[in-house]
Design an enzyme around this catalytic site. Structure first.
Site, PDB file in Angstrom:
ATOM      1  N   VAL A 113       0.086 -14.247  -7.439  1.00 33.26           N
ATOM      2  CA  VAL A 113       0.731 -15.367  -6.763  1.00 33.26           C
ATOM      3  C   VAL A 113       0.188 -15.422  -5.341  1.00 33.26           C
ATOM      4  O   VAL A 113       0.139 -14.399  -4.638  1.00 33.26           O
ATOM      5  CB  VAL A 113       2.257 -15.213  -6.732  1.00 33.26           C
ATOM      6  CG1 VAL A 113       2.904 -16.427  -6.057  1.00 33.26           C
ATOM      7  CG2 VAL A 113       2.808 -15.011  -8.133  1.00 33.26           C
ATOM      8  N   CYS A 114      -0.255 -16.603  -4.926  1.00 40.82           N
ATOM      9  CA  CYS A 114      -0.706 -16.836  -3.560  1.00 40.82           C
ATOM     10  C   CYS A 114      -1.802 -15.840  -3.168  1.00 40.82           C
ATOM     11  O   CYS A 114      -2.796 -15.691  -3.873  1.00 40.82           O
ATOM     12  CB  CYS A 114       0.495 -16.761  -2.621  1.00 40.82           C
ATOM     13  SG  CYS A 114       0.205 -17.465  -0.978  1.00 40.82           S
ATOM     14  N   THR A 115      -1.623 -15.107  -2.056  1.00 46.11           N
ATOM     15  CA  THR A 115      -2.654 -14.187  -1.581  1.00 46.11           C
ATOM     16  C   THR A 115      -2.727 -12.903  -2.401  1.00 46.11           C
ATOM     17  O   THR A 115      -3.543 -12.023  -2.088  1.00 46.11           O
ATOM     18  CB  THR A 115      -2.440 -13.838  -0.096  1.00 46.11           C
ATOM     19  OG1 THR A 115      -1.110 -13.324   0.079  1.00 46.11           O
ATOM     20  CG2 THR A 115      -2.635 -15.067   0.780  1.00 46.11           C
ATOM     21  N   GLY A 116      -1.924 -12.799  -3.434  1.00 42.66           N
ATOM     22  CA  GLY A 116      -2.089 -11.686  -4.366  1.00 42.66           C
ATOM     23  C   GLY A 116      -3.474 -11.701  -4.989  1.00 42.66           C
ATOM     24  O   GLY A 116      -3.968 -10.664  -5.445  1.00 42.66           O
ATOM     25  N   THR A 133      -6.160 -19.481  -4.867  1.00 45.48           N
ATOM     26  CA  THR A 133      -5.170 -18.894  -3.982  1.00 45.48           C
ATOM     27  C   THR A 133      -4.627 -20.017  -3.111  1.00 45.48           C
ATOM     28  O   THR A 133      -4.942 -21.199  -3.333  1.00 45.48           O
ATOM     29  CB  THR A 133      -5.788 -17.763  -3.133  1.00 45.48           C
ATOM     30  OG1 THR A 133      -4.748 -17.093  -2.398  1.00 45.48           O
ATOM     31  CG2 THR A 133      -6.815 -18.302  -2.152  1.00 45.48           C
TER      32      THR A 133
END
Length: 353
Positions: A113-116, A133
């Site tokens: 999720v996102c910057t993961g 991202t």
């Protein structure tokens, strides 16, 4: 996704948390999976931290963990790797990256999720894959990890067993797609309605993006064709041009599309062009003739016909829907929380375009 045949079996979801994790990256997917249990899903969600202790999120909230990484004994169906504002520091933590690799080895599907996505990339799990991202960090992901093929306009991307999603709330979109894959569209739709979110967002960043979900194919000749269409939808993509690009016959191209992509070359090209046009209308102010030319439709009238046929709305009305919150707007492409899609395409007409 993991399966094209939704069933009733149970699924284990492991959510990895760490100090500084973004709260919604964690709670968004958890809410989707646990809500699905109210509508026939069978998810077991477990929160795992490196040492089994609670962590402090970027919002200052304490999150408890069910297990340490070493306590995880059984494979899970979905591993969720959230992001955090301090991703630049996290990707330099070798011990943390080792944990991500260990959890991935024990998972059938790994989703960020996102910057993961930066954690997955730094762990080497996205090498040679497409990924996305948060739009703000997409260019940084591409420059730091050149082996990752970044799709900056996607809500989420699936490439093999790896899934990556855009900023924060996109983790909900990704999780809904997994629910649909596991238990069918009705269960996912019920979850979306209960949470008052889109089942499928409108726009060029559609969760079912043709350009970014990387159709599975081991045929390099077909991969060259798919990549060419995705990278430049406005170019010449007639059957003849595709066959020349792949170095095979027109008949062979058509057969490969049916076998590997599940659709005709004409339908695929139009879907990609439609999504490219949606992205331009959503984010830019180019006049319709420019949008039509850049996306391969040629004329505003051809663009209009494609929008009405697939989305039930004109390009102008679609653009207007992104200039307002939408209340009371007529002609919206969104009906009952989902974009209405009618797949009626004239293959001969498109092939001649």
């Amino acid at each position: 996704m993991m399966s094209k045949h939704p069933g009733t079996g149970s699924h284990t979801v492991t959510v990895f948390v760490f100090p500084g994790v973004r709260l919604l990256d964690v709670t968004g997917p958890i809410e989707v999976f646990t809500t699905a249990n109210e509508f026939g899903g069978r998810y077991r969600v477990q929160i795992v931290s490196q040492d089994g202790r609670e962590v402090i999120t970027s919002a200052g909230t304490r999150l408890g963990a069910d297990l340490s990484v070493d306590d995880v004994q059984e494979p899970c169906d979905v591993l969720v790797v959230p992001g955090g504002p301090e991703w630049d520091t996290l990707i330099k933590d070798d011990a943390l990256l080792d944990v991500v690799r260990q959890l991935d080895e024990n998972s059938r599907c790994t989703a960020s999720v996102c910057t993961g996505a930066f954690l997955l990339a730094a762990a080497g799990l996205l090498n040679g894959r497409r990924a996305t991202t948060h739009w703000r960090h997409a260019q940084e992901l591409a420059s730091r990890f050149p082996s990752v093929r970044v799709a900056p306009d996607a809500i989420f991307v699936q490439d093999g067993q790896m899934m990556t999603s855009a900023g924060v709330s996109a983790g909900i979109d990704l999780s809904l797609a997994l629910v649909e894959d596991h238990y069918g569209a009705e269960v996912a739709r019920s979850v979306a309605k209960d949470m008052v979110v889109f089942m499928q967002r409108p726009g060029g960043q559609s969760q079912f993006s043709v350009r970014t979900r990387a159709p599975h194919t081991h045929q390099q000749m077909l991969r060259r064709v798919l990549d060419a269409v995705a990278e430049n939808p406005g170019a010449n993509h007639t059957l003849t041009a595709m066959a020349r690009r792949a170095g095979i016959s027109v008949r062979h191209v058509t057969r490969l599309f049916y076998e590997e992509v599940g659709t005709t070359p004409a339908r695929y090209v139009e879907q990609v062009r439609l999504e490219a046009a949606q992205a331009l209308l959503e984010t830019g102010d180019d006049p319709m003739p420019v949008v039509a030319r850049r996306t391969g439709f040629g004329s505003p009238e051809s663009l209009r016909r494609a929008f009405v046929r697939h989305l039930g709305v004109t390009p102008g009305a679609f653009r207007a829907s992104f200039r307002t919150a939408g209340r009371g707007h007529e002609g919206s492409a969104v009906r009952g929380g989902a974009v209405v899609v009618e797949a009626r395409v004239d293959d001969d007409e498109l092939s001649a375009a």
